[in-house]
Every structure is written in structure tokens, then in C-alpha cells.
Design a protein around this motif. Structure first.
Motif, PDB file in Angstrom:
ATOM      1  N   ALA A 147       0.845  -1.209   0.000  1.00 35.53           N
ATOM      2  CA  ALA A 147       0.000   0.000   0.000  1.00 35.53           C
ATOM      3  C   ALA A 147       0.878   1.256   0.000  1.00 35.53           C
ATOM      4  O   ALA A 147       0.614   2.215  -0.751  1.00 35.53           O
ATOM      5  CB  ALA A 147      -0.924  -0.001   1.209  1.00 35.53           C
ATOM      6  N   THR A 148       1.924   1.237   0.809  1.00 35.84           N
ATOM      7  CA  THR A 148       2.834   2.385   0.856  1.00 35.84           C
ATOM      8  C   THR A 148       3.576   2.523  -0.464  1.00 35.84           C
ATOM      9  O   THR A 148       3.787   3.631  -0.960  1.00 35.84           O
ATOM     10  CB  THR A 148       3.840   2.218   2.017  1.00 35.84           C
ATOM     11  OG1 THR A 148       3.120   1.977   3.229  1.00 35.84           O
ATOM     12  CG2 THR A 148       4.690   3.443   2.192  1.00 35.84           C
ATOM     13  N   ARG A 149       3.974   1.360  -1.052  1.00 39.00           N
ATOM     14  CA  ARG A 149       4.668   1.383  -2.342  1.00 39.00           C
ATOM     15  C   ARG A 149       3.781   2.026  -3.415  1.00 39.00           C
ATOM     16  O   ARG A 149       4.242   2.845  -4.194  1.00 39.00           O
ATOM     17  CB  ARG A 149       5.050  -0.037  -2.755  1.00 39.00           C
ATOM     18  CG  ARG A 149       5.807  -0.097  -4.072  1.00 39.00           C
ATOM     19  CD  ARG A 149       6.004  -1.537  -4.518  1.00 39.00           C
ATOM     20  NE  ARG A 149       6.840  -2.305  -3.621  1.00 39.00           N
ATOM     21  CZ  ARG A 149       8.119  -2.591  -3.834  1.00 39.00           C
ATOM     22  NH1 ARG A 149       8.695  -2.174  -4.944  1.00 39.00           N
ATOM     23  NH2 ARG A 149       8.811  -3.300  -2.984  1.00 39.00           N
ATOM     24  N   GLU A 150       2.497   1.660  -3.452  1.00 37.22           N
ATOM     25  CA  GLU A 150       1.567   2.231  -4.436  1.00 37.22           C
ATOM     26  C   GLU A 150       1.387   3.730  -4.215  1.00 37.22           C
ATOM     27  O   GLU A 150       1.351   4.507  -5.175  1.00 37.22           O
ATOM     28  CB  GLU A 150       0.208   1.526  -4.365  1.00 37.22           C
ATOM     29  CG  GLU A 150       0.177   0.170  -5.015  1.00 37.22           C
ATOM     30  CD  GLU A 150       0.474   0.228  -6.495  1.00 37.22           C
ATOM     31  OE1 GLU A 150      -0.045   1.135  -7.200  1.00 37.22           O
ATOM     32  OE2 GLU A 150       1.249  -0.619  -6.971  1.00 37.22           O
ATOM     33  N   ALA A 151       1.271   4.154  -2.954  1.00 42.30           N
ATOM     34  CA  ALA A 151       1.104   5.575  -2.657  1.00 42.30           C
ATOM     35  C   ALA A 151       2.345   6.364  -3.096  1.00 42.30           C
ATOM     36  O   ALA A 151       2.227   7.444  -3.696  1.00 42.30           O
ATOM     37  CB  ALA A 151       0.849   5.779  -1.167  1.00 42.30           C
TER      38      ALA A 151
END
Length: 174
Positions: free
Chosen positions: A156-160
């Protein structure tokens, strides 16, 4: 009398000399007005009491035209005095030069600011592209939290972070 008091007295008396270069006139309500600037155009000449450097203003208005006898008697002298008068172009060369210089300085400042902004955008673009490459490589990305502990970035952090980098690329890379 002490010397410093005498000096202050002399200094105070010289300040009054600057006040002598003032205009005095009667306003529409009949009050005296003192100013270092000329009165407004709507103040009639008869209400101007004092002009700087001229002492008391004349109470007689200046005639708009000279009498006809005076103009016919000395046409040659009038032409000679007209040619001797300085030509007024309505522009002050020093003022025009100062304005041109100020405009040139402003243009150079604007250009320098635009160059600085372009450099910042190029740096942001390069960092965002590098970040996008790292984020899309598929490898684990290490992070450090507020406590100083090491960890790995979750999906999720990678996508953000990938969306943020793509937004920077869209706005700063052209």
C-alpha cells in the motif's frame, strides 16, 4: 551656557530655514494651508498667499494675452527670445535612463528566478524518475520509522509513493 546646549539651539534654529520654502494658500473654507507642494488647480490665484522662492504671490492675475500694441511693436525681439529659450521635450533623460535601468534589472531578476525554478523542476523530475524506477523494480525497499527501526515498505505504501512520484513526473518533467 554649555557647548552641547548651544549646539542644539543652533541646530534647532536651522531647522526653521527649511520651512521658508513652503506654499501658503486659502482653501475653499477660508483656512490657511501650508504645504511644500503647490495648491490644487481649483485654488484661484488670488488665494495663493506665498510661493517658495517668490515671497508674496502677486494679487493681480497674469493676463492670458499681451496687448495688441506690444505684439506688433516687437515681433523680432519675440522671435529672438523664443529661439533662445531651451527646448523642452517633456521627458527627463535621467529619469528615462533610470527607468530603463530598473526595467532591465527587473527583467534580469525575473529571468534568474525562472532559471532557478527550471533547475528545481529538473532536480525534482530526476529524483521522481529514479524513485519510480526503484518502486517498479519489484525488489524490497527498506525504510526507517520514527523510532529509528528498520523495516520494509508494504504494498500500500509502495503504491502511494509510486502515485506521488508519477504526479511529480507529470508536473515537473516536460
Amino acid at each position: 551656557m554649555k557647548p552641547h546646549k548651544l549646539l542644539l539651539l543652533i541646530l534647532a534654529s536651522t531647522w526653521a530655514l527649511g520651512a521658508s520654502a513652503q506654499w501658503q494658500w486659502l482653501d475653499k473654507d477660508g483656512r490657511k494651508v501650508f504645504s511644500d507642494r503647490p495648491p490644487p488647480l481649483e485654488v484661484p490665484q488670488k488665494n495663493i498667499l506665498k510661493q517658495p522662492g517668490y515671497g508674496k504671490a502677486s494679487s493681480q492675475p497674469v493676463p492670458a494675452q499681451a496687448p495688441a500694441a506690444a505684439t506688433t511693436a516687437a515681433p523680432a525681439s519675440a522671435a529672438a527670445s523664443a529661439s533662445a529659450a531651451p527646448q523642452v521635450s517633456g521627458k527627463d533623460k535621467k529619469l528615462e535612463e533610470a527607468k530603463a535601468k530598473a526595467d532591465a534589472e527587473e527583467a534580469s531578476k525575473k529571468k534568474a528566478e525562472e532559471e532557478r525554478i527550471a533547475k528545481v523542476k529538473a532536480d525534482n523530475c530526476a529524483r521522481a524518475r529514479k524513485s519510480q524506477t526503484s518502486l517498479t523494480s519489484g525488489g524490497l525497499i527498506g525504510t526507517v520509522n520514527d523510532k529509528g527501526e528498520r523495516g520494509f515498505m508494504d504494498d500500500a505504501t509502495r503504491e502511494a509513493e509510486l502515485k506521488r512520484a508519477q504526479g511529480v513526473i507529470a508536473s515537473d518533467c516536460s
